[in-house]
Write a protein that holds these residues in place. Structure first.
Motif, short mmCIF file in Angstrom:
data_model
loop_
_atom_site.label_atom_id
_atom_site.label_comp_id
_atom_site.label_asym_id
_atom_site.label_seq_id
_atom_site.Cartn_x
_atom_site.Cartn_y
_atom_site.Cartn_z
N LEU A 92 6.58 16.41 5.18
CA LEU A 92 6.16 16.14 6.49
C LEU A 92 7.56 15.19 6.97
O LEU A 92 8.35 14.57 6.57
N PRO A 93 7.78 15.71 8.30
CA PRO A 93 8.95 14.78 9.14
C PRO A 93 8.42 13.32 9.30
O PRO A 93 8.41 12.79 10.32
N ILE A 94 7.93 12.61 8.26
CA ILE A 94 8.06 11.25 8.50
C ILE A 94 8.67 10.37 7.46
O ILE A 94 9.35 11.07 6.67
N SER A 95 8.95 9.07 7.47
CA SER A 95 9.84 8.36 6.51
C SER A 95 9.33 8.49 5.24
O SER A 95 8.17 8.38 5.04
N ARG A 96 10.19 8.69 4.27
CA ARG A 96 9.95 8.89 2.97
C ARG A 96 9.40 7.54 2.30
O ARG A 96 9.89 6.43 2.25
N ARG A 97 8.34 7.75 1.48
CA ARG A 97 7.84 6.78 0.63
C ARG A 97 8.45 6.62 -0.59
O ARG A 97 8.45 7.79 -1.34
N LEU A 98 9.25 5.55 -1.17
CA LEU A 98 10.01 5.62 -2.31
C LEU A 98 9.32 5.22 -3.40
O LEU A 98 9.47 5.86 -4.59
N LEU A 99 8.28 4.37 -3.29
CA LEU A 99 7.55 3.78 -4.18
C LEU A 99 6.24 3.47 -3.70
O LEU A 99 6.05 3.07 -2.38
N ALA A 100 5.28 3.65 -4.32
CA ALA A 100 3.77 3.13 -3.95
C ALA A 100 2.83 3.08 -5.05
O ALA A 100 3.01 3.28 -6.29
N ALA A 101 1.83 2.08 -4.91
CA ALA A 101 0.95 1.68 -6.13
C ALA A 101 -0.24 1.05 -5.50
O ALA A 101 -0.41 0.32 -4.47
N GLY A 119 3.03 -19.88 -8.30
CA GLY A 119 4.00 -18.82 -9.38
C GLY A 119 2.91 -18.09 -10.45
O GLY A 119 3.49 -17.44 -10.96
N GLU A 120 1.68 -18.66 -10.25
CA GLU A 120 0.83 -18.09 -11.35
C GLU A 120 0.20 -16.73 -11.04
O GLU A 120 0.05 -16.55 -9.94
N GLU A 121 0.07 -15.81 -12.01
CA GLU A 121 -0.22 -14.55 -11.44
C GLU A 121 -1.83 -14.65 -11.53
O GLU A 121 -2.58 -15.37 -12.20
N ILE A 122 -2.35 -14.12 -10.50
CA ILE A 122 -3.72 -13.81 -10.20
C ILE A 122 -4.18 -12.45 -10.49
O ILE A 122 -3.46 -11.63 -10.57
N PRO A 123 -5.48 -12.20 -10.57
CA PRO A 123 -6.10 -10.73 -10.93
C PRO A 123 -5.60 -9.64 -10.01
O PRO A 123 -5.13 -9.83 -8.90
N ARG A 124 -4.91 -8.68 -10.80
CA ARG A 124 -4.36 -7.50 -10.11
C ARG A 124 -5.27 -6.80 -9.06
O ARG A 124 -4.79 -5.92 -8.30
N VAL A 125 -6.71 -6.92 -9.45
CA VAL A 125 -7.39 -6.40 -8.50
C VAL A 125 -7.45 -6.75 -7.13
O VAL A 125 -8.00 -6.23 -6.14
N THR A 126 -6.75 -8.00 -6.79
CA THR A 126 -6.44 -8.38 -5.54
C THR A 126 -5.64 -7.71 -4.60
O THR A 126 -5.30 -7.95 -3.53
N LEU A 127 -4.73 -6.50 -5.35
CA LEU A 127 -3.95 -5.83 -4.75
C LEU A 127 -4.89 -4.61 -4.20
O LEU A 127 -5.44 -3.96 -5.16
N HIS A 128 -4.54 -4.19 -3.13
CA HIS A 128 -5.30 -2.96 -2.72
C HIS A 128 -4.22 -1.78 -2.74
O HIS A 128 -4.45 -0.71 -3.48
N HIS A 129 -3.10 -1.87 -2.05
CA HIS A 129 -2.08 -1.15 -2.23
C HIS A 129 -0.68 -1.60 -1.57
O HIS A 129 -0.56 -2.66 -1.04
N PHE A 130 0.44 -1.04 -2.08
CA PHE A 130 1.60 -1.48 -1.45
C PHE A 130 2.53 -0.02 -1.32
O PHE A 130 2.42 0.70 -2.12
N ASN A 131 3.69 -0.08 -0.17
CA ASN A 131 4.15 1.01 -0.07
C ASN A 131 5.81 0.34 0.26
O ASN A 131 5.96 -0.38 0.65
N VAL A 132 6.84 1.09 -0.52
CA VAL A 132 8.14 0.77 -0.43
C VAL A 132 8.66 2.29 0.34
O VAL A 132 8.82 3.04 -0.34
N ILE A 133 9.22 1.88 1.71
CA ILE A 133 9.37 3.11 2.40
C ILE A 133 11.02 3.04 2.84
O ILE A 133 11.65 2.12 3.03
#
Length: 216
Positions: free
Chosen positions: A109-118, A86-100
């Protein structure tokens, strides 16, 4: 955040089918009363994983679906990358995420909507909660996908991505306006978004039309 303000509209849309493969995973969503907290299934991150060679040789937690427990308006989000303790590790370990949002389409575009991304450079994002909010409804399903990699000098085990979405419950007089995120890319409409960058001045563009009328 780019958003479209909702206005009355009589336009009709042709929404083409889009297949999103979401596996039955240990992905979870916990409601704290003012945050939806999503945790992805744990994975191991070997040292230097995804750093040398092709950029997409990272680690992909299983894509999964979570269900919104109560209706409300998302007005901020942030994330942490956590190890098995449960310990936080460096944020550089994230490449990206999507909440769709697979039930609604993108604006251009006629594709599923991306609600959040980072990505690792994004940081916390906030809207003025009294004025603007992204509506979500009870029972709405969201698909969460992510890519992790490890440029650090240590291996990390049982790593999960935690996404925290701050929200205001439905039924209050605020936020005053609904907003709907959308994405734009110079490499639309689909396929690999990478391209060579020659020496000197260079430009690349894409031109399209929104699927509905609105105010940006």
């Amino acid at each position: 955040m780019i958003a479209l303000r909702k206005v009355p509209c009589t336009s009709w849309l042709l929404v083409l089918p889009v297949v999103l493969v979401a596996t039955a995973s240990a992905q979870t969503l916990h409601d704290t009363g003012d945050e939806f907290v999503v945790r992805t299934e744990p994975v191991d991150l070997p040292m230097h994983q995804g750093v040398h060679g092709h950029e997409h040789m990272g680690v992909f937690p299983p894509v999964g679906t979570v269900t919104i427990p109560v209706s409300g308006y998302i007005h901020a989000f942030d994330y942490s990358v956590l190890n098995g303790a449960g310990e936080e590790i460096p944020r550089v370990t994230l490449h990206h995420f999507n909440v769709i949002d697979p039930a609604h389409r993108e604006l251009f575009l006629p594709i599923s909507r991306r609600l959040l991304a980072a990505g690792q450079e994004t940081g916390e994002q906030k809207l003025p909660w009294f004025v603007l909010g992204i509506p979500v409804t009870e029972g709405q399903e969201l698909v969460v996908s992510a890519m992790l990699h490890n440029p650090t000098e240590s291996a990390h085990h049982n790593v999960s991505l935690e996404i925290r979405m701050s929200y205001i419950p439905d039924g209050r007089p605020w936020p005053l306006f609904d907003v709907y995120p959308f994405q734009i890319d110079v490499a639309f409409p689909a396929g690999d978004k990478s391209f060579d960058l020659p020496a000197g001045k260079f430009s690349k563009s894409w031109e399209g039309s929104p699927g509905v009328a609105g105010r940006i």
